[in-house]
Design a protein around this motif. Sequence first.
Motif, PDB file in Angstrom:
ATOM      1  N   LEU A  17       0.822  -1.197   0.000  1.00  0.00           N
ATOM      2  CA  LEU A  17       0.000   0.000   0.000  1.00  0.00           C
ATOM      3  C   LEU A  17       0.867   1.262   0.000  1.00  0.00           C
ATOM      4  CD1 LEU A  17      -2.763  -0.971   2.590  1.00  0.00           C
ATOM      5  CD2 LEU A  17      -2.571  -1.577   0.183  1.00  0.00           C
ATOM      6  N   ILE A  18       1.944   1.218   0.784  1.00  0.00           N
ATOM      7  CA  ILE A  18       2.839   2.383   0.845  1.00  0.00           C
ATOM      8  C   ILE A  18       3.495   2.626  -0.513  1.00  0.00           C
ATOM      9  CG2 ILE A  18       4.972   3.283   1.859  1.00  0.00           C
ATOM     10  CD1 ILE A  18       4.220   1.812   4.434  1.00  0.00           C
ATOM     11  N   PHE A  19       3.944   1.543  -1.147  1.00  0.00           N
ATOM     12  CA  PHE A  19       4.595   1.674  -2.450  1.00  0.00           C
ATOM     13  C   PHE A  19       3.628   2.277  -3.462  1.00  0.00           C
ATOM     14  CE2 PHE A  19       5.801   0.277  -6.673  1.00  0.00           C
ATOM     15  CZ  PHE A  19       7.163   0.513  -6.700  1.00  0.00           C
ATOM     16  N   MET A  20       2.405   1.753  -3.478  1.00  0.00           N
ATOM     17  CA  MET A  20       1.431   2.277  -4.422  1.00  0.00           C
ATOM     18  C   MET A  20       1.128   3.749  -4.132  1.00  0.00           C
ATOM     19  SD  MET A  20      -2.545   1.294  -5.182  1.00  0.00           S
ATOM     20  CE  MET A  20      -3.027   2.258  -3.765  1.00  0.00           C
ATOM     21  N   GLY A  21       0.973   4.087  -2.849  1.00  0.00           N
ATOM     22  CA  GLY A  21       0.698   5.476  -2.499  1.00  0.00           C
ATOM     23  C   GLY A  21       1.809   6.413  -2.935  1.00  0.00           C
ATOM     24  N   LEU A  22       3.041   5.979  -2.752  1.00  0.00           N
ATOM     25  CA  LEU A  22       4.184   6.818  -3.136  1.00  0.00           C
ATOM     26  C   LEU A  22       4.298   6.941  -4.649  1.00  0.00           C
ATOM     27  CD1 LEU A  22       6.923   5.621  -0.600  1.00  0.00           C
ATOM     28  CD2 LEU A  22       5.765   7.842  -0.664  1.00  0.00           C
ATOM     29  N   ILE A  23       4.213   5.811  -5.339  1.00  0.00           N
ATOM     30  CA  ILE A  23       4.420   5.822  -6.790  1.00  0.00           C
ATOM     31  C   ILE A  23       3.331   6.631  -7.489  1.00  0.00           C
ATOM     32  CG2 ILE A  23       3.140   3.736  -7.447  1.00  0.00           C
ATOM     33  CD1 ILE A  23       6.609   4.568  -8.722  1.00  0.00           C
ATOM     34  N   ILE A  24       2.095   6.534  -6.981  1.00  0.00           N
ATOM     35  CA  ILE A  24       1.005   7.285  -7.597  1.00  0.00           C
ATOM     36  C   ILE A  24       1.040   8.750  -7.149  1.00  0.00           C
ATOM     37  CG2 ILE A  24      -1.503   7.556  -7.677  1.00  0.00           C
ATOM     38  CD1 ILE A  24      -1.731   4.528  -7.686  1.00  0.00           C
ATOM     39  N   GLY A  25       1.335   8.972  -5.859  1.00  0.00           N
ATOM     40  CA  GLY A  25       1.407  10.341  -5.364  1.00  0.00           C
ATOM     41  C   GLY A  25       2.472  11.163  -6.073  1.00  0.00           C
ATOM     42  N   ILE A  26       3.643  10.551  -6.300  1.00  0.00           N
ATOM     43  CA  ILE A  26       4.732  11.258  -6.972  1.00  0.00           C
ATOM     44  C   ILE A  26       4.522  11.273  -8.490  1.00  0.00           C
ATOM     45  CG2 ILE A  26       7.217  11.259  -7.434  1.00  0.00           C
ATOM     46  CD1 ILE A  26       7.564   9.979  -4.646  1.00  0.00           C
ATOM     47  N   GLY A  27       4.264  10.076  -9.046  1.00  0.00           N
ATOM     48  CA  GLY A  27       4.148   9.974 -10.501  1.00  0.00           C
ATOM     49  C   GLY A  27       2.952  10.702 -11.069  1.00  0.00           C
ATOM     50  N   PHE A  28       1.789  10.488 -10.451  1.00  0.00           N
ATOM     51  CA  PHE A  28       0.553  11.097 -10.949  1.00  0.00           C
ATOM     52  C   PHE A  28       0.364  12.507 -10.403  1.00  0.00           C
ATOM     53  CE2 PHE A  28      -4.134  11.683 -10.618  1.00  0.00           C
ATOM     54  CZ  PHE A  28      -4.430  11.634 -11.970  1.00  0.00           C
ATOM     55  N   GLY A  29       0.620  12.666  -9.087  1.00  0.00           N
ATOM     56  CA  GLY A  29       0.367  13.955  -8.466  1.00  0.00           C
ATOM     57  C   GLY A  29       1.356  15.035  -8.856  1.00  0.00           C
ATOM     58  N   ILE A  30       2.643  14.656  -9.029  1.00  0.00           N
ATOM     59  CA  ILE A  30       3.674  15.655  -9.316  1.00  0.00           C
ATOM     60  C   ILE A  30       4.053  15.691 -10.790  1.00  0.00           C
ATOM     61  CG2 ILE A  30       6.045  16.389  -8.805  1.00  0.00           C
ATOM     62  CD1 ILE A  30       5.699  15.186  -6.021  1.00  0.00           C
ATOM     63  N   PHE A  31       4.344  14.510 -11.355  1.00  0.00           N
ATOM     64  CA  PHE A  31       4.855  14.470 -12.728  1.00  0.00           C
ATOM     65  C   PHE A  31       3.776  14.209 -13.781  1.00  0.00           C
ATOM     66  CE2 PHE A  31       8.531  13.356 -10.065  1.00  0.00           C
ATOM     67  CZ  PHE A  31       9.429  14.335 -10.490  1.00  0.00           C
TER      68      PHE A  31
END
Length: 488
Positions: A17-31
């Motif tokens: 869950l943490i990995f998914m939250g980070l990857i989506i938060g950074i990848g989708f939210g920022i980039f």
Amino acid sequence: MVKTKRKPTLFEAVSCLIFMGLIIGIGFGIFKIGIQILLVVSAAYAAFIGKRVGLTWEEMERGVSVRLGNVMPAIFILFAVGIVIGSWVYSGTVPMLIYYGLKFINPTYFLVTAFVIVAIVSTATGTAWGSTATAGVALMGIAVQLNIPLGMAAGAVIAGGVFGDKLSPLSDTTNLAPLVCEVNLFAHIKHMLYTTIPAALIGMIVYIIVGLKLYGNEKVDTTAIQSLMAELDSIYNWNIFMCLPFIVIFWGAYYKKPTVPIMLLSSIVAVIVGMLSNGFSFVDGMQSMVNGFNISMVNVAGFDTTAISETVLKLINRGGIFSMTTIAVTIICGYAFAGIVEVAGCLDVILTSFYNKVEKVWQLIGVTIAGSVALVFTAGVASISIIMVGTLLKDAYDKMGLDRRNLSRTLEDAGTMLLPFVPWGVSGIFYLEVLGVGPGSYWMWAVSCYLCIVFAMFFGFTGIAIAKSDKNTTASHAIKPQKEKSLV
């Protein structure tokens, strides 16, 4: 040598869950990277954990396949919604709602009116998606012309849609929650009123206050509105038969007909209405179901398609089955992650760790909410959280002397109601595609959606509206719910 299977550790389970939250938060939210590939990367990490606990690739594939099989009815509805939007624009049904809505809806009371209209349609049809894709689309068009902030408008529309979906006996989650908890369907709906009605009333009060503050003393400039209405007038020949596609939907809901066939029947009726009312061709009617309506389909002597404003084009050049392909692909990618996480046993480990710390009623309600929220934001759909959390915790409610209606209600408060807030979830992407507004813009205005968990926790602390189990009446609450009718 065959590797022995084991349960994942709590760290391994939570790390997915943490990995998914980070990857989506950074990848989708920022980039702003496409959510689909980020979900695939998350699924790859889940597969790594699955491999560590002894799963074979074939077992992980089967886990994904089972989950995709369960979600296929929702994908069918998605495609049916695309067909409905295209054909209803072709017939003039959606443009007519916009046209007369602009005539009669007061900007001051737009938000509360939008909530009520979509809630009624959603309750009657049992699908938040269907109501937002029809009445909601029309209301968003009205909001544009009335200069209502689209985040506000979308929040009110979505809140109304989810409200009706939650309380409709035709909705899938409204049937699934009592089915999992072995509760009577209508006892479940009645018990949900304790959290849903106060949340909805507060939401409507907020909408009225905001409307009065923003538009109470403001005169609306009708120049742009009159111009848009004149353009729509030049395209469509308004008549009462344009209501027929809507009537078909309500007829199907009243007689509890299957959702998808009724939506397709409504689209066929819409094509016939469009041909007879507006002089559009049959071929274009079929094309509107596939690729959506296009202004080039208007074939009237002296009509200049280039003279139509960009605003009107955005309103009517839409729909079609292919408009839903992005959402369908996202569902497949999301279920790749959810299926592997589930078959690896990660969800069981996480929920069990919560369960072991429960001693009081409010803690049990809190665990139900926390588990549901975690799974909704993991899987992007409410059905998994309802099944997983409901199955795991129903014995805990029995041991604490609580009626299982409390569990089934909380599963919907923290599942069905919060689903629109997941940007990578099926509903979040659907609303972005159909209404043109993402969760980041509308979440705070979908007031009743998040207030339900506030009331759920309040009742857990105070004991108000918490039903105690009664051995003499348990059997009456264990009647099998009606067969589900909709998937959204």
